[in-house]
Write a protein that holds these residues in place. Structure first.
Motif, PDB file in Angstrom:
ATOM      1  N   VAL A  84       0.747  -1.123   0.053  1.00 50.75           N
ATOM      2  CA  VAL A  84       0.104   0.051   0.091  1.00 50.75           C
ATOM      3  C   VAL A  84       0.925   1.330  -0.069  1.00 50.75           C
ATOM      4  O   VAL A  84       0.633   2.133  -0.872  1.00 50.75           O
ATOM      5  CB  VAL A  84      -0.963  -0.117   1.310  1.00 50.75           C
ATOM      6  N   LYS A  85       1.930   1.070   0.869  1.00 50.59           N
ATOM      7  CA  LYS A  85       2.760   2.344   0.894  1.00 50.59           C
ATOM      8  C   LYS A  85       3.591   2.563  -0.204  1.00 50.59           C
ATOM      9  O   LYS A  85       3.601   3.769  -0.831  1.00 50.59           O
ATOM     10  CB  LYS A  85       3.792   2.252   2.012  1.00 50.59           C
ATOM     11  N   GLU A  86       4.058   1.406  -0.970  1.00 45.84           N
ATOM     12  CA  GLU A  86       4.751   1.584  -2.349  1.00 45.84           C
ATOM     13  C   GLU A  86       3.734   2.171  -3.326  1.00 45.84           C
ATOM     14  O   GLU A  86       4.068   2.984  -4.207  1.00 45.84           O
ATOM     15  CB  GLU A  86       5.289   0.402  -2.676  1.00 45.84           C
ATOM     16  N   ASN A  87       2.444   1.540  -3.401  1.00 44.02           N
ATOM     17  CA  ASN A  87       1.545   2.057  -4.326  1.00 44.02           C
ATOM     18  C   ASN A  87       1.182   3.505  -4.353  1.00 44.02           C
ATOM     19  O   ASN A  87       0.948   4.337  -5.307  1.00 44.02           O
ATOM     20  CB  ASN A  87       0.316   1.252  -4.303  1.00 44.02           C
ATOM     21  N   ILE A  88       1.228   3.938  -3.009  1.00 39.69           N
ATOM     22  CA  ILE A  88       0.736   5.507  -2.934  1.00 39.69           C
ATOM     23  C   ILE A  88       1.845   6.423  -3.211  1.00 39.69           C
ATOM     24  O   ILE A  88       1.794   7.285  -3.999  1.00 39.69           O
ATOM     25  CB  ILE A  88       0.214   5.802  -1.275  1.00 39.69           C
ATOM     26  N   ALA A  89       3.252   5.869  -2.999  1.00 33.81           N
ATOM     27  CA  ALA A  89       4.153   6.540  -3.334  1.00 33.81           C
ATOM     28  C   ALA A  89       4.548   6.564  -4.861  1.00 33.81           C
ATOM     29  O   ALA A  89       4.647   7.773  -5.552  1.00 33.81           O
ATOM     30  CB  ALA A  89       5.575   5.757  -2.904  1.00 33.81           C
ATOM     31  N   THR A  90       4.168   5.508  -5.551  1.00 35.85           N
ATOM     32  CA  THR A  90       4.295   5.488  -6.940  1.00 35.85           C
ATOM     33  C   THR A  90       3.355   6.394  -7.533  1.00 35.85           C
ATOM     34  O   THR A  90       3.627   7.228  -8.716  1.00 35.85           O
ATOM     35  CB  THR A  90       3.917   3.980  -7.552  1.00 35.85           C
ATOM     36  N   ILE A  91       2.158   6.427  -7.029  1.00 38.71           N
ATOM     37  CA  ILE A  91       1.043   7.521  -7.426  1.00 38.71           C
ATOM     38  C   ILE A  91       1.391   8.772  -7.296  1.00 38.71           C
ATOM     39  O   ILE A  91       1.309   9.859  -7.941  1.00 38.71           O
ATOM     40  CB  ILE A  91      -0.304   7.100  -6.792  1.00 38.71           C
ATOM     41  N   ALA A  92       1.962   9.152  -6.181  1.00 37.13           N
ATOM     42  CA  ALA A  92       2.223  10.515  -5.883  1.00 37.13           C
ATOM     43  C   ALA A  92       3.209  11.093  -6.416  1.00 37.13           C
ATOM     44  O   ALA A  92       3.558  12.189  -6.633  1.00 37.13           O
ATOM     45  CB  ALA A  92       2.271  10.328  -4.134  1.00 37.13           C
ATOM     46  N   LYS A  93       4.534  10.334  -6.607  1.00 35.18           N
ATOM     47  CA  LYS A  93       5.821  10.780  -6.999  1.00 35.18           C
ATOM     48  C   LYS A  93       5.689  11.686  -8.167  1.00 35.18           C
ATOM     49  O   LYS A  93       6.295  12.929  -8.085  1.00 35.18           O
ATOM     50  CB  LYS A  93       6.579   9.764  -7.237  1.00 35.18           C
ATOM     51  N   PRO A  94       5.049  11.266  -9.126  1.00 35.48           N
ATOM     52  CA  PRO A  94       5.002  12.256 -10.350  1.00 35.48           C
ATOM     53  C   PRO A  94       4.457  13.660 -10.175  1.00 35.48           C
ATOM     54  O   PRO A  94       5.106  14.735 -10.671  1.00 35.48           O
ATOM     55  CB  PRO A  94       4.674  11.564 -11.643  1.00 35.48           C
ATOM     56  N   MET A  95       3.377  13.715  -9.368  1.00 39.01           N
ATOM     57  CA  MET A  95       2.726  14.772  -8.989  1.00 39.01           C
ATOM     58  C   MET A  95       3.421  15.711  -8.281  1.00 39.01           C
ATOM     59  O   MET A  95       3.774  17.024  -8.175  1.00 39.01           O
ATOM     60  CB  MET A  95       1.233  14.199  -8.440  1.00 39.01           C
ATOM     61  N   LEU A  96       4.189  15.076  -7.148  1.00 44.28           N
ATOM     62  CA  LEU A  96       4.851  15.816  -6.382  1.00 44.28           C
ATOM     63  C   LEU A  96       6.339  16.317  -6.893  1.00 44.28           C
ATOM     64  O   LEU A  96       6.652  17.469  -6.500  1.00 44.28           O
ATOM     65  CB  LEU A  96       5.262  14.912  -4.858  1.00 44.28           C
ATOM     66  N   ASP A  97       6.756  15.601  -7.847  1.00 44.60           N
ATOM     67  CA  ASP A  97       8.051  16.181  -8.671  1.00 44.60           C
ATOM     68  C   ASP A  97       7.592  17.349  -9.415  1.00 44.60           C
ATOM     69  O   ASP A  97       8.531  18.171  -9.361  1.00 44.60           O
ATOM     70  CB  ASP A  97       8.590  15.028  -9.507  1.00 44.60           C
ATOM     71  N   GLU A  98       6.464  17.396  -9.772  1.00 48.65           N
ATOM     72  CA  GLU A  98       5.902  18.462 -10.447  1.00 48.65           C
ATOM     73  C   GLU A  98       5.921  19.941  -9.682  1.00 48.65           C
ATOM     74  O   GLU A  98       6.107  20.835 -10.441  1.00 48.65           O
ATOM     75  CB  GLU A  98       4.667  18.013 -11.452  1.00 48.65           C
ATOM     76  N   LEU A  99       5.528  19.464  -8.588  1.00 51.52           N
ATOM     77  CA  LEU A  99       5.297  20.620  -7.628  1.00 51.52           C
ATOM     78  C   LEU A  99       6.421  20.908  -6.855  1.00 51.52           C
ATOM     79  O   LEU A  99       6.676  21.796  -6.017  1.00 51.52           O
ATOM     80  CB  LEU A  99       4.286  20.452  -6.419  1.00 51.52           C
ATOM     81  N   ASN A 100       7.610  20.241  -7.215  1.00 50.76           N
ATOM     82  CA  ASN A 100       8.994  20.471  -6.454  1.00 50.76           C
ATOM     83  C   ASN A 100       8.856  19.979  -4.855  1.00 50.76           C
ATOM     84  O   ASN A 100       9.545  20.651  -3.957  1.00 50.76           O
ATOM     85  CB  ASN A 100       9.561  21.826  -6.574  1.00 50.76           C
ATOM     86  N   MET A 101       8.100  18.983  -4.714  1.00 46.85           N
ATOM     87  CA  MET A 101       7.802  18.417  -3.314  1.00 46.85           C
ATOM     88  C   MET A 101       8.278  16.968  -3.180  1.00 46.85           C
ATOM     89  O   MET A 101       8.606  16.425  -4.112  1.00 46.85           O
ATOM     90  CB  MET A 101       6.310  18.377  -2.992  1.00 46.85           C
TER      91      MET A 101
END
Length: 155
Positions: free
Chosen positions: A5-22
């Motif tokens: 679950v943690k890995e799945n959430i990280a995979t989903i969140a990473k591109p969006m957070l990278d785009e926001l420099n987060m």
């Protein structure tokens, strides 16, 4: 929480957070009372405020609705890691050198399991923590593999 679950959430969140420099600092998924809560801790070089949490929460909600990685209902919370940010990996430890930290180990190191002091160095999986004891400072070497819990500390 299962690692998947943690890995799945990280995979989903990473591109969006990278785009926001987060950065995704941590993910929790746990039952609180009778409700499940998915909690994401995010950070940004300039800090995190309510506006940033709101933006990430909105975007993440859309992504989670589209991909539906968790069965059942839950509440999504997005927040800053706060003043006592967890230290999870080499990058976190390296960034905390010179700062006050709290460490708890799985087993005794030099007769103790908890350490609060200045993180003096992080090298090759070894943490050096300086602890002020009455009239002197003592340096402890703590292997990263023995750390159960580590976070920045507000003394």
């Amino acid at each position: 929480m299962s690692a998947n679950v943690k890995e799945n959430i990280a995979t989903i969140a990473k591109p969006m957070l990278d785009e926001l420099n987060m950065e995704l600092v941590d993910v929790e998924y746990k039952k609180e009372g009778k409700n499940w809560v998915l909690r994401m801790f995010i950070d940004h070089p300039d800090g995190i405020g309510l506006e940033e949490c709101s933006i990430v929460s909105e975007r993440m909600s859309q992504k989670l609705d589209e991909e539906d990685p968790i069965q059942g209902s839950y509440y999504l919370e997005v927040s800053s890691p706060g003043a006592e940010r967890p230290l999870k990996n080499a990058k976190d430890f390296q960034g905390a050198v010179g700062k006050n930290v709290y460490l708890k180990t799985y087993e005794h190191v030099d007769g103790r399991k908890t350490f609060t002091g200045e993180l003096a160095a992080y090298e090759d999986g070894e943490i050096t923590i300086n602890i002020r004891e009455k009239t002197r400072t003592v340096a402890f070497q703590v292997p990263e593999r023995l750390i159960a819990n580590a976070r920045l500390s507000v003394l």
